[in-house]
Design a protein around this motif. Structure first.
Motif, PDB file in Angstrom:
ATOM      1  N   GLN A   1      49.067  30.348  41.244  1.00 23.91           N
ATOM      2  CA  GLN A   1      49.355  29.878  39.882  1.00 23.91           C
ATOM      3  C   GLN A   1      48.092  29.417  39.160  1.00 23.91           C
ATOM      4  O   GLN A   1      48.024  29.440  37.929  1.00 23.91           O
ATOM      5  CB  GLN A   1      50.375  28.739  39.921  1.00 23.91           C
ATOM      6  CG  GLN A   1      51.785  29.173  40.270  1.00 23.91           C
ATOM      7  CD  GLN A   1      52.793  28.051  40.114  1.00 23.91           C
ATOM      8  OE1 GLN A   1      52.736  27.299  39.140  1.00 23.91           O
ATOM      9  NE2 GLN A   1      53.723  27.938  41.049  1.00 23.91           N
ATOM     10  N   LYS A   2      47.071  29.016  39.909  1.00 23.32           N
ATOM     11  CA  LYS A   2      45.802  28.594  39.313  1.00 23.32           C
ATOM     12  C   LYS A   2      44.783  29.739  39.235  1.00 23.32           C
ATOM     13  O   LYS A   2      43.617  29.519  38.900  1.00 23.32           O
ATOM     14  CB  LYS A   2      45.212  27.430  40.118  1.00 23.32           C
ATOM     15  CG  LYS A   2      45.969  26.124  39.966  1.00 23.32           C
ATOM     16  CD  LYS A   2      45.314  25.015  40.756  1.00 23.32           C
ATOM     17  CE  LYS A   2      46.030  23.679  40.535  1.00 23.32           C
ATOM     18  NZ  LYS A   2      45.815  23.149  39.158  1.00 23.32           N
ATOM     19  N   GLY A   3      45.232  30.955  39.568  1.00 19.77           N
ATOM     20  CA  GLY A   3      44.326  32.097  39.493  1.00 19.77           C
ATOM     21  C   GLY A   3      43.302  32.150  40.604  1.00 19.77           C
ATOM     22  O   GLY A   3      42.232  32.755  40.441  1.00 19.77           O
ATOM     23  N   LEU A   4      43.627  31.564  41.752  1.00 25.90           N
ATOM     24  CA  LEU A   4      42.658  31.430  42.842  1.00 25.90           C
ATOM     25  C   LEU A   4      42.917  32.380  44.000  1.00 25.90           C
ATOM     26  O   LEU A   4      42.241  32.297  45.028  1.00 25.90           O
ATOM     27  CB  LEU A   4      42.660  29.979  43.351  1.00 25.90           C
ATOM     28  CG  LEU A   4      42.268  28.918  42.318  1.00 25.90           C
ATOM     29  CD1 LEU A   4      42.422  27.525  42.905  1.00 25.90           C
ATOM     30  CD2 LEU A   4      40.841  29.129  41.821  1.00 25.90           C
ATOM     31  N   VAL A   5      43.898  33.274  43.855  1.00 29.99           N
ATOM     32  CA  VAL A   5      44.205  34.253  44.894  1.00 29.99           C
ATOM     33  C   VAL A   5      43.672  35.618  44.465  1.00 29.99           C
ATOM     34  O   VAL A   5      43.925  36.061  43.334  1.00 29.99           O
ATOM     35  CB  VAL A   5      45.724  34.330  45.167  1.00 29.99           C
ATOM     36  CG1 VAL A   5      46.037  35.445  46.159  1.00 29.99           C
ATOM     37  CG2 VAL A   5      46.223  32.994  45.704  1.00 29.99           C
ATOM     38  N   ASP A   6      42.943  36.265  45.339  1.00 30.75           N
ATOM     39  CA  ASP A   6      42.428  37.609  45.078  1.00 30.75           C
ATOM     40  C   ASP A   6      43.583  38.511  44.627  1.00 30.75           C
ATOM     41  O   ASP A   6      44.579  38.646  45.335  1.00 30.75           O
ATOM     42  CB  ASP A   6      41.791  38.142  46.367  1.00 30.75           C
ATOM     43  CG  ASP A   6      41.203  39.537  46.232  1.00 30.75           C
ATOM     44  OD1 ASP A   6      41.349  40.161  45.166  1.00 30.75           O
ATOM     45  OD2 ASP A   6      40.606  40.004  47.219  1.00 30.75           O
ATOM     46  N   PRO A   7      43.482  39.145  43.464  1.00 31.76           N
ATOM     47  CA  PRO A   7      44.582  40.002  42.986  1.00 31.76           C
ATOM     48  C   PRO A   7      44.852  41.210  43.869  1.00 31.76           C
ATOM     49  O   PRO A   7      45.917  41.829  43.760  1.00 31.76           O
ATOM     50  CB  PRO A   7      44.115  40.426  41.584  1.00 31.76           C
ATOM     51  CG  PRO A   7      42.637  40.208  41.570  1.00 31.76           C
ATOM     52  CD  PRO A   7      42.390  39.051  42.485  1.00 31.76           C
ATOM     53  N   ASP A   8      43.909  41.572  44.733  1.00 28.38           N
ATOM     54  CA  ASP A   8      44.150  42.676  45.666  1.00 28.38           C
ATOM     55  C   ASP A   8      45.021  42.254  46.846  1.00 28.38           C
ATOM     56  O   ASP A   8      45.432  43.103  47.651  1.00 28.38           O
ATOM     57  CB  ASP A   8      42.823  43.212  46.212  1.00 28.38           C
ATOM     58  CG  ASP A   8      41.962  43.846  45.133  1.00 28.38           C
ATOM     59  OD1 ASP A   8      42.530  44.311  44.132  1.00 28.38           O
ATOM     60  OD2 ASP A   8      40.727  43.870  45.296  1.00 28.38           O
ATOM     61  N   SER A   9      45.277  40.957  46.980  1.00 32.29           N
ATOM     62  CA  SER A   9      46.051  40.448  48.112  1.00 32.29           C
ATOM     63  C   SER A   9      47.434  41.083  48.169  1.00 32.29           C
ATOM     64  O   SER A   9      48.089  41.261  47.151  1.00 32.29           O
ATOM     65  CB  SER A   9      46.208  38.927  48.002  1.00 32.29           C
ATOM     66  OG  SER A   9      44.954  38.290  48.096  1.00 32.29           O
ATOM     67  N   GLY A  10      47.857  41.397  49.367  1.00 32.79           N
ATOM     68  CA  GLY A  10      49.169  42.014  49.563  1.00 32.79           C
ATOM     69  C   GLY A  10      49.108  43.520  49.591  1.00 32.79           C
ATOM     70  O   GLY A  10      49.922  44.168  50.243  1.00 32.79           O
ATOM     71  N   SER A  11      48.134  44.113  48.882  1.00 31.75           N
ATOM     72  CA  SER A  11      48.018  45.574  48.866  1.00 31.75           C
ATOM     73  C   SER A  11      46.817  46.069  49.671  1.00 31.75           C
ATOM     74  O   SER A  11      46.787  47.211  50.108  1.00 31.75           O
ATOM     75  CB  SER A  11      47.907  46.077  47.423  1.00 31.75           C
ATOM     76  OG  SER A  11      46.765  45.533  46.787  1.00 31.75           O
ATOM     77  N   GLN A  12      45.819  45.194  49.879  1.00 27.96           N
ATOM     78  CA  GLN A  12      44.632  45.606  50.626  1.00 27.96           C
ATOM     79  C   GLN A  12      44.871  45.452  52.129  1.00 27.96           C
ATOM     80  O   GLN A  12      45.774  44.742  52.562  1.00 27.96           O
ATOM     81  CB  GLN A  12      43.432  44.776  50.198  1.00 27.96           C
ATOM     82  CG  GLN A  12      43.546  43.297  50.547  1.00 27.96           C
ATOM     83  CD  GLN A  12      42.427  42.462  49.967  1.00 27.96           C
ATOM     84  OE1 GLN A  12      41.408  42.977  49.517  1.00 27.96           O
ATOM     85  NE2 GLN A  12      42.595  41.141  49.965  1.00 27.96           N
TER      86      GLN A  12
ATOM     87  N   CYS B   1      34.756  35.985  43.260  1.00 31.62           N
ATOM     88  CA  CYS B   1      35.145  35.105  44.369  1.00 31.62           C
ATOM     89  C   CYS B   1      36.508  34.484  44.074  1.00 31.62           C
ATOM     90  O   CYS B   1      36.867  34.253  42.919  1.00 31.62           O
ATOM     91  CB  CYS B   1      34.108  34.000  44.564  1.00 31.62           C
ATOM     92  SG  CYS B   1      32.485  34.583  45.045  1.00 31.62           S
ATOM     93  N   TYR B   2      37.234  34.196  45.142  1.00 31.05           N
ATOM     94  CA  TYR B   2      38.540  33.554  45.036  1.00 31.05           C
ATOM     95  C   TYR B   2      38.686  32.549  46.167  1.00 31.05           C
ATOM     96  O   TYR B   2      37.963  32.608  47.166  1.00 31.05           O
ATOM     97  CB  TYR B   2      39.663  34.597  45.104  1.00 31.05           C
ATOM     98  CG  TYR B   2      39.600  35.607  43.993  1.00 31.05           C
ATOM     99  CD1 TYR B   2      40.154  35.317  42.746  1.00 31.05           C
ATOM    100  CD2 TYR B   2      38.966  36.838  44.162  1.00 31.05           C
ATOM    101  CE1 TYR B   2      40.085  36.230  41.697  1.00 31.05           C
ATOM    102  CE2 TYR B   2      38.888  37.761  43.119  1.00 31.05           C
ATOM    103  CZ  TYR B   2      39.444  37.447  41.898  1.00 31.05           C
ATOM    104  OH  TYR B   2      39.367  38.339  40.863  1.00 31.05           O
TER     105      TYR B   2
END
Length: 571
Positions: free
Chosen positions: A268-279, A201-202
């Protein structure tokens, strides 16, 4: 009596549909190509909605979706002179299609009963388009049956929503500003790192395939946060809450900067889904359904979450595990009144269409605006999504049919064998009549939350709403906003910005491309210093592409809308 009249109306509509089907019986179905700027699906419509359309009109819908296939498909099809049989594009683009001869006159719609429920709105747009009475090319999307000054819904389109049980679990803090929202989301993440099924979860999960959409420059994930702070993107310019002042998109005093920095603070706090921008959007939708995001900000997004059930079949709303708007004290919302004159897109008919096919398309569009057509679009299938009460009103049967992709009744399974409700949902993804309209079959508005039967059931079952109302001392989000001076509705005047010409036409895609590129980079900046450096670089890049000229062009264009709104308010 009401039930009897409803049945008569339904029978009359069905007889009309049977007549159409009977004429086509035994014939090969006709393929109708829809060039559709709103679609998130590219290809042949499948499943239950395909069967509904085929049974009534013997047509197959072939959807051309530039958001999926790529924007270059527009140029390719336009060069061939055949964009599609039905064309759905942004309102600002529609005059170009008329001038280029890519859409035809559709004057015969004046004889179509269901479309003429919106006669005032359709005439309003086409008179602005052509300067003439009685000449029709376009049908606005999502028109309402209310008025230009009404604010009917209980939520505004763009506003922050948190899961109620998680918000309570961190102490239901007062959130004073976006920094406070970041802190709240960080606290929620500490207790909600995975779903019950173990998926990560994010705070937010983002997507890029809606960038530069709805006649706004920049990533949609940013432009739909700016209204929290009273500013609305008008192409490349920000219109402030005073309804008079425009800011440059990159102005650090503006809400675009504020929204982008908010997302970067989450990153910056690690709360954004790392797939964001590419999915893509479809991936995000599935993550919302799975409960992997802690913040939502589109009013319709709760449809993918709030009606869900847990693994034991218990409705989430009965457990308080549903999303609700949470006030941010320093917010001042920009929200337009009901879209009486329609929203940002237009329906048209391709210029190559003629003869029987033209008649068939007009019949289809009229049905699409009919009570039956709008019920399929905004409510669903009788016996799956709802049941009909003795008085002709509806009651909810399975409000998780979309999110759970429930199997449709057997009679709605077509030759393709698709049984999932979501799999076969209407992929056109754009409506002629807005869901907020009254359904003539029930005399209640289409959304379930307006049904008397739903309100009675909700009072007993929806733990979230009752607790929210008690906690915040308001009936709903709009009620709270109005009581606390956080919202001043702006009149909806049905304005359509003029098409781009000359140098502006070439400047816009270059500037929009750079704006998106640098905004995404800024969202993923590792620290504040990198964020600010990227922002400075973006300003330099945009100015190098003559952003000032584009900004001045857009301010001049939307000043006309501002003046229309002032006139509507008697200023």
């Amino acid at each position: 009596m009401k039930r009897f009249l409803s049945v008569l109306l339904t029978i009359a509509m069905l007889l009309g549909m049977v007549t159409i089907s009977a004429m086509a019986e035994g014939e090969e179905p006709i393929t109708i190509t829809i060039y559709d700027a709103a679609a998130n699906y590219h290809g042949i419509q499948k499943g239950w909605f395909a069967k509904v359309v085929k049974d009534r009109f013997n047509i197959v819908l072939d959807i051309v979706a530039p958001q999926v296939a790529g924007q270059e498909i527009y140029a390719t099809r336009a060069e061939e002179g055949d964009l599609g049989d039905i064309v759905i594009v942004d309102k600002s683009e529609f005059p170009n299609l008329v001038q280029a001869g890519l859409v035809r006159e559709i004057n015969e719609i004046t004889g179509k009963e269901n479309l003429m429920r919106f006669k005032d709105q359709i005439e309003h747009y086409n008179k602005e388009l052509t300067g003439e009475e009685g000449k029709f090319y376009g049908i606005p999307s999502e028109m309402t049956d209310t008025s230009p000054s009404s604010l009917t819904d209980d939520v505004v389109p763009d506003s922050p929503m948190l899961r109620w049980d998680l918000y309570k679990a961190i102490g239901a803090p007062e959130i004073k500003d976006l920094d406070g929202l970041v802190d709240a989301l960080a606290a929620i993440h500490e207790i909600h790192k995975t779903t019950d099924a173990g998926d990560p979860c994010y705070a937010v999960t983002l997507w890029a395939d809606w960038d530069n959409n709805d006649d706004m420059s920049g990533p949609a994930n940013v432009t739909h946060i700016t209204p929290w702070y009273g500013q609305k993107m008008k192409r490349s310019a920000l219109l402030q809450a005073d309804g008079e002042t425009f800011l440059k998109v990159y102005d650090r005093a503006g809400a675009y900067y504020k929204a982008t920095k908010f997302l970067n603070n989450l990153y910056q706090k690690g709360l954004v889904d790392p797939d964001s921008g590419s999915q893509d959007w479809n991936s995000v939708m599935n993550k919302w359904i799975n409960g992997q995001a802690d913040l939502l900000w589109y009013n319709w997004s709760v449809g993918f979450t709030n009606n869900n059930k847990d693994a034991d079949g218990v409705p989430l709303k009965s457990k308080g595990e549903t999303f609700f708007w949470i006030p941010i004290t320093d917010s001042k919302y920009y929200a337009e009144s009901d879209a009486y004159y329609g929203t940002a897109r237009m329906f048209g008919v391709g210029s190559k269409v003629e003869g029987d096919k033209y008649d068939l398309i007009l019949n289809f569009l009229d049905w699409y605006a009919s009570p039956e057509g709008m019920t399929f679009q905004h409510v669903g299938i009788e016996g799956l999504n709802y049941t009909v009460n003795e008085d002709g009103t509806f009651s909810v049967l399975h409000d998780d049919a979309l999110s759970a992709n429930l199997p449709v009744p057997e009679e709605y399974v077509g030759e393709d064998g698709v049984v999932g409700y979501s799999d076969g949902n209407n992929a056109i993804n754009q409506w002629i009549g807005a869901s907020i309209c009254v359904n003539p079959l029930t005399n209640e508005r289409f959304p379930t939350k307006f049904w008397a039967s739903y309100k009675a059931q909700e009072k007993e079952e929806d733990k979230t709403k009752a607790e929210w109302q008690e906690h915040f001392g308001a009936e709903n989000a709009v009620d709270y906003m109005l009581k606390n001076g956080m919202l001043e509705p702006s009149p909806n005047v049905g304005f359509a910005a003029p098409k781009d010409e000359g140098e502006i036409k070439s400047l816009r895609p270059e500037i929009n491309g750079k704006l998106c590129e640098y905004t995404w980079k800024a969202i993923f900046a590792k620290d504040d210093a990198e964020f600010e450096a990227l922002w400075d670089e973006m300003i330099e890049e945009l100015d190098g592409f003559d952003y000032d000229k584009l900004f001045e062009n857009d301010v001049a264009a939307y000043q006309v809308e501002v003046d229309m709104k002032k006139a509507a308010l008697g200023k």
